[in-house]
Scaffold this active site. Structure first.
Site, PDB file in Angstrom:
ATOM      1  N   ASN A   1       4.953  -2.350   1.321  1.00  0.00           N
ATOM      2  CA  ASN A   1       6.167  -2.511   0.494  1.00  0.00           C
ATOM      3  C   ASN A   1       7.342  -1.692   1.009  1.00  0.00           C
ATOM      4  OD1 ASN A   1       4.636  -4.123  -1.324  1.00  0.00           O
ATOM      5  ND2 ASN A   1       3.828  -2.238  -2.235  1.00  0.00           N
ATOM      6  N   ARG A   2       7.321  -1.403   2.294  1.00  0.00           N
ATOM      7  CA  ARG A   2       8.412  -0.617   2.927  1.00  0.00           C
ATOM      8  C   ARG A   2       8.547   0.790   2.322  1.00  0.00           C
ATOM      9  NH1 ARG A   2       7.238  -3.869   6.191  1.00  0.00           N
ATOM     10  NH2 ARG A   2       8.617  -5.447   7.065  1.00  0.00           N
TER      11      ARG A   2
END
Ligand SMILES: Cc1cc2nc3c(=O)[nH]c(=O)nc-3n(C[C@H](O)[C@H](O)[C@H](O)COP(=O)(O)O)c2cc1C
Length: 215
Positions: free
Chosen positions: A192-193
């Protein structure tokens, strides 16, 4: 012409960088990551790093060089002191190194000052190089404009003849730099970065201040 790369998307999920992994000294953590990179990157050049310098034209410039040694003091690479990067470093010794070990989804970014290493150390490393590389250091005025490939081949042949049957000495314009870090940032890709980023900054008392940064 255009090519859309919007679908190049990777989920980083191999590892994490948690509090328990963080050493007091960043060189220690670098050493751990380097060992793992050696183990996992196969035939990739694990010691290839980007060095960016601030050029005489005011622009930053990146290029890849090979890390040849690291110590508690810093990171050593070899080059031509009269090259574009050599002249840039002479004016602005502040440089940035970076490593990207994609199989481990890791990046290390190091800011520091570059200094020439001692002539003795440069001699020692130069002696360990194969003759072909030694001759290349004589034949190439790195970063100069040259008229043709043939010109370079002829120059190499000239130095081959000159040093035939002799020990090839190190040219004075070729040697090492050590980059002494003032900041080292470790990046571990996460889903999810929401990556892990830990930054070490050298303090006046030579302790390292450690912070976690938002991804
Ligand atoms: C994998 C790789 C390793 C390299 N290693 C070195 C090196 O150790 N020293 C060096 O001077 N150039 C090395 N180069 C070439 C540099 O990237 C660059 O072309 C050269 O140093 C001239 O840069 P400059 O004109 O900005 O000074 C390497 C290039 C690659 C792609």
């Amino acid at each position: 012409m255009e090519k859309d790369l919007g679908n190049y998307r990777k989920v980083y999920k191999k590892k994490e960088l948690s509090k328990t992994d963080i050493t007091d000294n960043p060189i220690e953590l670098f050493q751990q990551w380097f060992f793992e990179a050696e183990e996992f990157t196969g035939d990739m050049e694990v010691n290839a790093m980007t060095i960016s310098t601030i050029g005489l034209d005011g622009y930053p410039k990146n290029r890849v060089v090979l890390l040849k040694k690291y110590t508690w003091e810093g990171f050593i690479f070899y080059t031509n002191y009269n090259s574009e990067k050599g002249l840039a470093i002479e004016k602005n010794p502040e440089v940035c190194l970076s490593f990207f070990w994609h199989k481990l989804e890791r990046q290390v970014v190091i800011k520091g000052k570059a200094e020439k290493i001692s002539e003795n150390l440069s001699d020692g490393y130069f002696e360990s190089r194969p003759d072909g590389s030694k001759l290349g250091a004589w034949a190439s005025n790195q970063s100069d404009v040259v008229p043709s490939r043939k010109y370079l081949d002829n120059k190499l042949a000239t130095f081959e003849a000159k040093f035939k049957g002799q020990e090839i000495p190190r040219p004075a314009h070729w040697g090492g730099y050590i980059v002494k870090p003032i900041s080292m940032e470790f990046w571990q890709g996460r889903p999810n970065r929401m990556h892990d980023r830990i930054r070490y900054e050298l303090q006046e008392n030579y302790d390292w201040k450690i912070d976690r940064l938002a991804p």
